[in-house]
Design an enzyme around this catalytic site. Structure first.
Site, PDB file in Angstrom:
ATOM      1  N   PHE A 103      84.321 -93.995  36.517  1.00  0.00           N
ATOM      2  CA  PHE A 103      83.431 -93.644  37.628  1.00  0.00           C
ATOM      3  C   PHE A 103      81.983 -93.851  37.187  1.00  0.00           C
ATOM      4  O   PHE A 103      81.587 -93.424  36.098  1.00  0.00           O
ATOM      5  CB  PHE A 103      83.685 -92.180  38.013  1.00  0.00           C
ATOM      6  CG  PHE A 103      83.018 -91.760  39.292  1.00  0.00           C
ATOM      7  CD1 PHE A 103      83.621 -92.029  40.518  1.00  0.00           C
ATOM      8  CD2 PHE A 103      81.808 -91.090  39.285  1.00  0.00           C
ATOM      9  CE1 PHE A 103      83.019 -91.632  41.703  1.00  0.00           C
ATOM     10  CE2 PHE A 103      81.200 -90.693  40.468  1.00  0.00           C
ATOM     11  CZ  PHE A 103      81.799 -90.966  41.679  1.00  0.00           C
TER      12      PHE A 103
ATOM     13  N   ASP B  95      87.200 -86.257  31.943  1.00  0.00           N
ATOM     14  CA  ASP B  95      86.759 -85.907  33.290  1.00  0.00           C
ATOM     15  C   ASP B  95      88.014 -85.751  34.149  1.00  0.00           C
ATOM     16  O   ASP B  95      88.785 -86.704  34.323  1.00  0.00           O
ATOM     17  CB  ASP B  95      85.845 -87.014  33.832  1.00  0.00           C
ATOM     18  CG  ASP B  95      85.221 -86.631  35.163  1.00  0.00           C
ATOM     19  OD1 ASP B  95      85.816 -85.812  35.892  1.00  0.00           O
ATOM     20  OD2 ASP B  95      84.139 -87.167  35.480  1.00  0.00           O
TER      21      ASP B  95
ATOM     22  N   TYR C 191      84.947 -79.846  44.392  1.00  0.00           N
ATOM     23  CA  TYR C 191      85.083 -80.104  45.840  1.00  0.00           C
ATOM     24  C   TYR C 191      86.212 -81.055  46.194  1.00  0.00           C
ATOM     25  O   TYR C 191      86.403 -81.366  47.346  1.00  0.00           O
ATOM     26  CB  TYR C 191      83.763 -80.618  46.428  1.00  0.00           C
ATOM     27  CG  TYR C 191      83.114 -81.760  45.673  1.00  0.00           C
ATOM     28  CD1 TYR C 191      83.561 -83.062  45.812  1.00  0.00           C
ATOM     29  CD2 TYR C 191      82.032 -81.523  44.813  1.00  0.00           C
ATOM     30  CE1 TYR C 191      82.967 -84.103  45.123  1.00  0.00           C
ATOM     31  CE2 TYR C 191      81.429 -82.555  44.118  1.00  0.00           C
ATOM     32  CZ  TYR C 191      81.896 -83.846  44.284  1.00  0.00           C
ATOM     33  OH  TYR C 191      81.312 -84.866  43.592  1.00  0.00           O
ATOM     34  N   LYS C 192      86.956 -81.530  45.196  1.00  0.00           N
ATOM     35  CA  LYS C 192      88.058 -82.455  45.484  1.00  0.00           C
ATOM     36  C   LYS C 192      89.337 -81.648  45.677  1.00  0.00           C
ATOM     37  O   LYS C 192      89.444 -80.889  46.638  1.00  0.00           O
ATOM     38  CB  LYS C 192      88.143 -83.504  44.386  1.00  0.00           C
ATOM     39  CG  LYS C 192      86.914 -84.430  44.430  1.00  0.00           C
ATOM     40  CD  LYS C 192      86.788 -85.378  43.263  1.00  0.00           C
ATOM     41  CE  LYS C 192      85.554 -86.263  43.447  1.00  0.00           C
ATOM     42  NZ  LYS C 192      85.114 -86.879  42.194  1.00  0.00           N
TER      43      LYS C 192
ATOM     44  N   ARG D   3      91.598 -96.372  50.163  1.00  0.00           N
ATOM     45  CA  ARG D   3      92.119 -95.304  49.319  1.00  0.00           C
ATOM     46  C   ARG D   3      92.584 -94.140  50.189  1.00  0.00           C
ATOM     47  O   ARG D   3      91.863 -93.718  51.094  1.00  0.00           O
ATOM     48  CB  ARG D   3      90.988 -94.881  48.384  1.00  0.00           C
ATOM     49  CG  ARG D   3      91.329 -93.840  47.360  1.00  0.00           C
ATOM     50  CD  ARG D   3      90.155 -93.598  46.429  1.00  0.00           C
ATOM     51  NE  ARG D   3      89.109 -92.815  47.076  1.00  0.00           N
ATOM     52  CZ  ARG D   3      88.200 -92.087  46.425  1.00  0.00           C
ATOM     53  NH1 ARG D   3      88.179 -92.098  45.092  1.00  0.00           N
ATOM     54  NH2 ARG D   3      87.286 -91.398  47.058  1.00  0.00           N
TER      55      ARG D   3
HETATM   56  C1  LIG Z   1      83.800 -87.156  42.024  1.00  0.00           C
HETATM   57  C2  LIG Z   1      83.503 -87.513  40.627  1.00  0.00           C
HETATM   58  C3  LIG Z   1      82.334 -87.095  40.016  1.00  0.00           C
HETATM   59  C4  LIG Z   1      81.300 -86.358  40.806  1.00  0.00           C
HETATM   60  O1  LIG Z   1      80.194 -85.998  40.095  1.00  0.00           O
HETATM   61  P1  LIG Z   1      79.077 -85.105  40.785  1.00  0.00           P
HETATM   62  O2  LIG Z   1      78.196 -84.745  39.688  1.00  0.00           O
HETATM   63  O3  LIG Z   1      79.773 -83.953  41.448  1.00  0.00           O
HETATM   64  O4  LIG Z   1      78.421 -85.922  41.850  1.00  0.00           O
HETATM   65  C5  LIG Z   1      82.140 -87.404  38.672  1.00  0.00           C
HETATM   66  N1  LIG Z   1      83.069 -88.091  37.981  1.00  0.00           N
HETATM   67  C6  LIG Z   1      84.212 -88.516  38.560  1.00  0.00           C
HETATM   68  C7  LIG Z   1      85.209 -89.273  37.749  1.00  0.00           C
HETATM   69  C8  LIG Z   1      84.459 -88.261  39.895  1.00  0.00           C
HETATM   70  O5  LIG Z   1      85.574 -88.695  40.466  1.00  0.00           O
END
Ligand SMILES: *Cc1c(COP(=O)(O)O)cnc(C)c1O
Length: 427
Positions: free
Chosen positions: A132, A201, A226-227, A386
């Site tokens: 990501f 992560d 939030y996921k 997705r």
């Molecule tokens: C959703 C996501 C994030 C989100 O990071 P924020 O700091 O909340 O914006 C980070 N890393 C991964 C792999 C994600 O899927």
């Protein structure tokens, strides 16, 4: 497999009643809980109580009386049970990006201390090219600041890419695009043999599948609220550190709530014990109240078998989706990129070959009442559709209806409409 067969699977699903914990619009099929989890009914009520009573009447007293000050730790202990951590090892704070910055810094400091503070030959942060972007951006910045090199490899070659120069292996457990899951135990074991530390992560795996941070030998982890944890838009994130690292955990954002005695108001920073020092400033209480309700929706699965039972359902939902897609949409060029093996998370992504705008296809599917999302790649040929399957609230019938909508949009080319072709800011 037809729609009735899917309805029968729902009727026989022991987890089906967990859906009642959520407010979901009737007639909408929501397959984006991997990006923003659904609203727990309890969250709306808890927020009302936290605002009107705790904030409105309690005012400043609520930091003690309503337990606001300990919320990051209490919530952290709950999240620990979902990811194979123990009480006192997880705190809730900041965003995933910021927590990643903190633990990657801490891991690199441990390696630097190991080398006696000298510039060492162990100077590489290893990650994968398809990680990501925020994770890569954070690592780029830290590597520049601390004199490390960020080395990117292909997803399949992480283990072979470790060597005596690897300081930290930083990976996302389940890839946000492909949905492929790394074998955490194997990678941790290989990293340990190479003398490297691991930073995971869990954004796309916490709340979607069982995770064994201790059992699998991880060093550090961060994750998203939030996921699949259903904490609401912009919910705080969480961070875990193995207790063997607590004593020498150096975090770069030395704020007052990570101090050993914040209310002594001492001029000199003194880190709190353990992961408490990973807290920087004042917690966003209202957001944490909502996240607490989101995490409770997962704990509510405990009597039904907890995360392992949710994982079984998740695998069944994604497998059914892939089977139906292949049967009904392969003729339109649909090409699934998510692994059919169990090395996957809880979302499925696919490309569509041929002369069509994949973003517009997703918009047309959304207009049909089925919500997924679009993830662009380096070129238009890399863009993916997705769909996430949250085992707490998605149904087998949702899977059938989603594939039906996708097939219909592709068959009738209903995506080819000006309404669907222009990109919104958030895709
Ligand atoms: C959703 C996501 C994030 C989100 O990071 P924020 O700091 O909340 O914006 C980070 N890393 C991964 C792999 C994600 O899927």
């Amino acid at each position: 497999m037809n729609r009735n067969d899917c309805a029968a699977l729902d009727a026989a699903d022991p987890l089906a009643s967990l859906r009642e914990q959520f407010t979901l619009p009737a007639e909408l099929i929501y397959l984006d809980g991997n990006s923003l989890g659904a609203l727990p009914k309890a969250a709306a009520l808890a927020l009302q109580c936290a605002t009107l009573q705790q904030w409105g009447d309690g005012l400043i007293r609520s930091w003690n009386d309503a337990g606001w000050i300990d919320l990051p730790n209490r919530l952290g202990d709950k999240i620990a049970t979902l990811i194979g951590g123990k009480a006192g090892e997880v705190v809730c704070a900041d965003s995933t990006s910021i927590n990643l910055y903190k633990v990657l810094f801490a891991a690199l400091q441990i390696q630097l201390a190991h080398a006696g503070g000298q510039t060492s030959t162990r100077n590489v942060v290893l990650s994968e090219r398809e990680n990501f972007p925020t994770d890569l951006y954070i690592a780029q910045s830290l590597c520049t600041q601390l004199g490390f090199e960020l080395r990117l490899c292909e997803s399949e070659s992480v283990k072979q890419s470790m060597d005596s120069s690897t300081a930290v292996v930083m990976l996302t457990h389940v890839n946000y695009r492909s949905g492929a899951a790394h074998d955490m135990a194997q990678i941790n074991a290989q990293a340990a043999r190479a003398g490297a530390l691991t930073v995971w992560d869990l954004a796309h795996s916490a709340g979607a599948m069982p995770i064994g941070l201790h059992a699998d030998g991880a060093d550090f982890a961060v994750g998203c609220g939030y996921k699949y944890l259903n904490g609401g838009p912009g919910a705080p994130a969480f961070v875990w550190a193995h207790p063997k690292h607590h004593a020498r955990l150096a975090q770069p954002l030395t704020g007052w709530l990570g101090h050993a005695q914040p209310f002594d108001f001492a001029a000199q920073y003194q880190p709190a014990a353990g992961v408490q020092r990973l807290v920087c400033g004042t917690p966003p209480v209202l957001s944490m109240v909502a996240l607490d309700c989101g995490v409770d929706t997962l704990l509510a699965a405990q009597p039904f078998g907890g995360m392992p039972a949710l994982r079984q359902k998740s695998l069944a939902l994604t497998q059914l989706f892939m089977q139906l897609l292949r049967a009904r949409c392969a003729q339109y060029g649909v090409r699934i990129v998510t692994p059919m093996t169990e090395h996957r998370g809880s979302h499925v992504s696919f490309a569509i070959d041929g002369e069509l705008d994949r973003y517009a296809v997703m918009q047309a599917v959304i207009a049909r009442g089925v919500i997924g999302d679009f993830r662009a790649g380096g070129t238009p040929a890399d863009g993916l559709l997705r769909f996430g399957f949250a085992p707490l609230y998605n149904r087998f019938e949702d899977v059938w209806l989603a594939v039906d909508a996708i097939a219909d949009v592709l068959q009738n080319a209903s995506w080819n409409d000006a309404r669907y072709l222009s990109r919104a800011t958030v895709t």
